[in-house]
Design a protein around this motif. Structure first.
Motif, PDB file in Angstrom:
ATOM      1  N   GLN A  19       0.835  -1.207   0.000  1.00 23.91           N
ATOM      2  CA  GLN A  19       0.000   0.000   0.000  1.00 23.91           C
ATOM      3  C   GLN A  19       0.867   1.254   0.000  1.00 23.91           C
ATOM      4  OE1 GLN A  19      -3.427   0.047  -0.251  1.00 23.91           O
ATOM      5  NE2 GLN A  19      -3.125   2.251  -0.528  1.00 23.91           N
ATOM      6  N   LEU A  20       1.884   1.272   0.835  1.00 23.60           N
ATOM      7  CA  LEU A  20       2.783   2.417   0.925  1.00 23.60           C
ATOM      8  C   LEU A  20       3.488   2.656  -0.416  1.00 23.60           C
ATOM      9  CD1 LEU A  20       5.178   3.206   3.811  1.00 23.60           C
ATOM     10  CD2 LEU A  20       5.959   3.333   1.469  1.00 23.60           C
ATOM     11  N   HIS A  21       3.940   1.593  -1.059  1.00 21.23           N
ATOM     12  CA  HIS A  21       4.637   1.697  -2.343  1.00 21.23           C
ATOM     13  C   HIS A  21       3.762   2.428  -3.364  1.00 21.23           C
ATOM     14  CE1 HIS A  21       7.370  -0.644  -5.386  1.00 21.23           C
ATOM     15  NE2 HIS A  21       7.343   0.643  -5.633  1.00 21.23           N
ATOM     16  N   VAL A  22       2.511   2.032  -3.467  1.00 24.21           N
ATOM     17  CA  VAL A  22       1.588   2.648  -4.418  1.00 24.21           C
ATOM     18  C   VAL A  22       1.358   4.118  -4.061  1.00 24.21           C
ATOM     19  CG1 VAL A  22      -0.821   2.645  -5.207  1.00 24.21           C
ATOM     20  CG2 VAL A  22       0.476   0.499  -5.104  1.00 24.21           C
ATOM     21  N   GLU A  23       1.097   4.415  -2.813  1.00 28.67           N
ATOM     22  CA  GLU A  23       0.848   5.804  -2.409  1.00 28.67           C
ATOM     23  C   GLU A  23       2.076   6.680  -2.615  1.00 28.67           C
ATOM     24  OE1 GLU A  23      -1.142   6.099   1.414  1.00 28.67           O
ATOM     25  OE2 GLU A  23      -2.277   4.282   0.958  1.00 28.67           O
ATOM     26  N   ALA A  24       3.249   6.139  -2.319  1.00 26.93           N
ATOM     27  CA  ALA A  24       4.489   6.898  -2.508  1.00 26.93           C
ATOM     28  C   ALA A  24       4.712   7.223  -3.984  1.00 26.93           C
ATOM     29  CB  ALA A  24       5.677   6.117  -1.942  1.00 26.93           C
ATOM     30  N   TRP A  25       4.535   6.233  -4.849  1.00 22.97           N
ATOM     31  CA  TRP A  25       4.755   6.456  -6.277  1.00 22.97           C
ATOM     32  C   TRP A  25       3.731   7.423  -6.853  1.00 22.97           C
ATOM     33  CZ3 TRP A  25       7.127   2.935 -10.319  1.00 22.97           C
ATOM     34  CH2 TRP A  25       8.351   2.434  -9.870  1.00 22.97           C
ATOM     35  N   ARG A  26       2.483   7.287  -6.453  1.00 23.85           N
ATOM     36  CA  ARG A  26       1.456   8.196  -6.987  1.00 23.85           C
ATOM     37  C   ARG A  26       1.764   9.647  -6.610  1.00 23.85           C
ATOM     38  NH1 ARG A  26      -3.802   4.353  -5.933  1.00 23.85           N
ATOM     39  NH2 ARG A  26      -3.515   3.091  -7.813  1.00 23.85           N
ATOM     40  N   ALA A  27       2.281   9.865  -5.428  1.00 18.95           N
ATOM     41  CA  ALA A  27       2.619  11.228  -5.000  1.00 18.95           C
ATOM     42  C   ALA A  27       3.930  11.704  -5.624  1.00 18.95           C
ATOM     43  CB  ALA A  27       2.708  11.293  -3.473  1.00 18.95           C
ATOM     44  N   ALA A  28       4.942  10.868  -5.613  1.00 21.52           N
ATOM     45  CA  ALA A  28       6.274  11.275  -6.074  1.00 21.52           C
ATOM     46  C   ALA A  28       6.353  11.444  -7.584  1.00 21.52           C
ATOM     47  CB  ALA A  28       7.323  10.261  -5.617  1.00 21.52           C
ATOM     48  N   TYR A  29       5.598  10.643  -8.324  1.00 22.07           N
ATOM     49  CA  TYR A  29       5.756  10.636  -9.772  1.00 22.07           C
ATOM     50  C   TYR A  29       4.589  11.250 -10.534  1.00 22.07           C
ATOM     51  CZ  TYR A  29       9.699   7.672  -8.683  1.00 22.07           C
ATOM     52  OH  TYR A  29      10.876   7.180  -8.175  1.00 22.07           O
ATOM     53  N   ALA A  30       3.652  11.897  -9.839  1.00 23.86           N
ATOM     54  CA  ALA A  30       2.570  12.610 -10.523  1.00 23.86           C
ATOM     55  C   ALA A  30       3.192  13.672 -11.428  1.00 23.86           C
ATOM     56  CB  ALA A  30       1.633  13.253  -9.508  1.00 23.86           C
ATOM     57  N   GLY A  31       2.786  13.671 -12.682  1.00 27.97           N
ATOM     58  CA  GLY A  31       3.331  14.616 -13.643  1.00 27.97           C
ATOM     59  C   GLY A  31       4.654  14.178 -14.250  1.00 27.97           C
ATOM     60  N   ILE A  32       5.237  13.106 -13.738  1.00 26.61           N
ATOM     61  CA  ILE A  32       6.503  12.576 -14.267  1.00 26.61           C
ATOM     62  C   ILE A  32       6.235  11.289 -15.033  1.00 26.61           C
ATOM     63  CG2 ILE A  32       8.774  11.643 -13.670  1.00 26.61           C
ATOM     64  CD1 ILE A  32       8.731  13.503 -11.197  1.00 26.61           C
ATOM     65  N   MET A  33       5.486  10.387 -14.420  1.00 25.06           N
ATOM     66  CA  MET A  33       5.096   9.130 -15.070  1.00 25.06           C
ATOM     67  C   MET A  33       3.643   9.270 -15.517  1.00 25.06           C
ATOM     68  SD  MET A  33       6.830   6.233 -12.683  1.00 25.06           S
ATOM     69  CE  MET A  33       8.585   6.195 -12.414  1.00 25.06           C
ATOM     70  N   GLY A  34       3.253   8.425 -16.442  1.00 27.80           N
ATOM     71  CA  GLY A  34       1.904   8.498 -16.992  1.00 27.80           C
ATOM     72  C   GLY A  34       0.820   8.330 -15.936  1.00 27.80           C
ATOM     73  N   ALA A  35      -0.212   9.143 -16.041  1.00 28.57           N
ATOM     74  CA  ALA A  35      -1.321   9.099 -15.083  1.00 28.57           C
ATOM     75  C   ALA A  35      -2.015   7.747 -15.105  1.00 28.57           C
ATOM     76  CB  ALA A  35      -2.310  10.224 -15.369  1.00 28.57           C
ATOM     77  N   GLU A  36      -2.188   7.177 -16.307  1.00 28.91           N
ATOM     78  CA  GLU A  36      -2.830   5.862 -16.393  1.00 28.91           C
ATOM     79  C   GLU A  36      -1.998   4.802 -15.689  1.00 28.91           C
ATOM     80  OE1 GLU A  36      -4.425   4.317 -20.067  1.00 28.91           O
ATOM     81  OE2 GLU A  36      -4.852   6.363 -20.742  1.00 28.91           O
ATOM     82  N   PHE A  37      -0.691   4.858 -15.890  1.00 29.27           N
ATOM     83  CA  PHE A  37       0.192   3.899 -15.222  1.00 29.27           C
ATOM     84  C   PHE A  37       0.067   4.031 -13.708  1.00 29.27           C
ATOM     85  CE2 PHE A  37       4.268   3.336 -13.026  1.00 29.27           C
ATOM     86  CZ  PHE A  37       4.367   1.950 -13.125  1.00 29.27           C
ATOM     87  N   LEU A  38       0.162   5.258 -13.193  1.00 30.35           N
ATOM     88  CA  LEU A  38       0.081   5.464 -11.742  1.00 30.35           C
ATOM     89  C   LEU A  38      -1.266   5.011 -11.189  1.00 30.35           C
ATOM     90  CD1 LEU A  38       1.904   8.890 -11.460  1.00 30.35           C
ATOM     91  CD2 LEU A  38       2.780   6.649 -10.771  1.00 30.35           C
ATOM     92  N   ALA A  39      -2.340   5.286 -11.921  1.00 33.51           N
ATOM     93  CA  ALA A  39      -3.667   4.859 -11.467  1.00 33.51           C
ATOM     94  C   ALA A  39      -3.798   3.343 -11.471  1.00 33.51           C
ATOM     95  CB  ALA A  39      -4.745   5.484 -12.350  1.00 33.51           C
ATOM     96  N   SER A  40      -3.039   2.676 -12.341  1.00 29.34           N
ATOM     97  CA  SER A  40      -3.142   1.216 -12.450  1.00 29.34           C
ATOM     98  C   SER A  40      -2.351   0.465 -11.383  1.00 29.34           C
ATOM     99  CB  SER A  40      -2.661   0.760 -13.833  1.00 29.34           C
ATOM    100  OG  SER A  40      -1.244   0.832 -13.922  1.00 29.34           O
ATOM    101  N   LEU A  41      -1.520   1.159 -10.630  1.00 28.12           N
ATOM    102  CA  LEU A  41      -0.724   0.477  -9.611  1.00 28.12           C
ATOM    103  C   LEU A  41      -1.638  -0.208  -8.605  1.00 28.12           C
ATOM    104  CD1 LEU A  41       2.065   3.137  -8.932  1.00 28.12           C
ATOM    105  CD2 LEU A  41       2.266   1.011 -10.241  1.00 28.12           C
TER     106      LEU A  41
END
Length: 170
Positions: A19-41
């Protein structure tokens, strides 16, 4: 706030780590990695990933406040086929976004450096996404420096990700 404690991760930590991994990546990589990818985690997929790594002997530390996992770090020998012996690697470090700037990342980084030194490594490297200026500033404030190596990954990130290698003496 409870006292911070860093220890080896166990299989019992993996649900919180996923859970932490997903939340960390969604916050850290918003605007850097694709939104669809981050939402799919998927936290369950990340939990399975960490369960497999820990079961397989990968070295992972968790930082806890009380019983709550607030961050984790994965480390070991440098993964690249380096011809230079004695180099360790910080392979991953993730903190829950509400734990940023509370000393938890510094505690994990110090614990990883200590473990790598104790294992006989004299230098360490890490890879950081070039556009992740927050993480880069964090590492630079702790004596990590870009060494000129770069790589580009067009994997499942939803965009091409440019990474820089940082290095420091242990």
């Amino acid at each position: 706030m409870s006292a911070l404690h860093v220890r080896d991760a166990t299989l019992a930590d993996t649900p919180a780590m996923g859970q932490l991994h997903v939340e960390a990546w969604r916050a850290a990589y918003a605007g850097i990695m694709g939104a669809e990818f981050l939402a799919s985690l998927d936290p369950l997929e990340r939990e399975d990933l960490w369960r497999g790594l820990i079961s397989g002997g990968t070295r992972v530390l968790v930082a806890l406040e009380g019983r709550r996992v607030r961050g984790f770090a994965c480390y070991g020998a440098e993964r690249d086929d380096s011809e230079t012996p004695g180099i360790g690697e910080l392979m991953a470090i993730n903190l829950h976004p509400d734990a940023w700037r509370h000393g938890i990342g510094s505690a994990l980084l110090a614990a990883v450096a200590l473990r790598l030194r104790e294992a006989g490594f004299r230098e360490a490297v890490l890879w950081v996404v070039r556009e992740n200026t927050r993480a880069r500033a964090f590492y630079e404030a702790r004596e990590w420096r870009a060494d000129g190596a770069e790589k580009h990954d067009a994997g499942a990130w939803g965009t091409v990700v440019h990474e820089l290698r940082y290095r420091r003496s242990l």
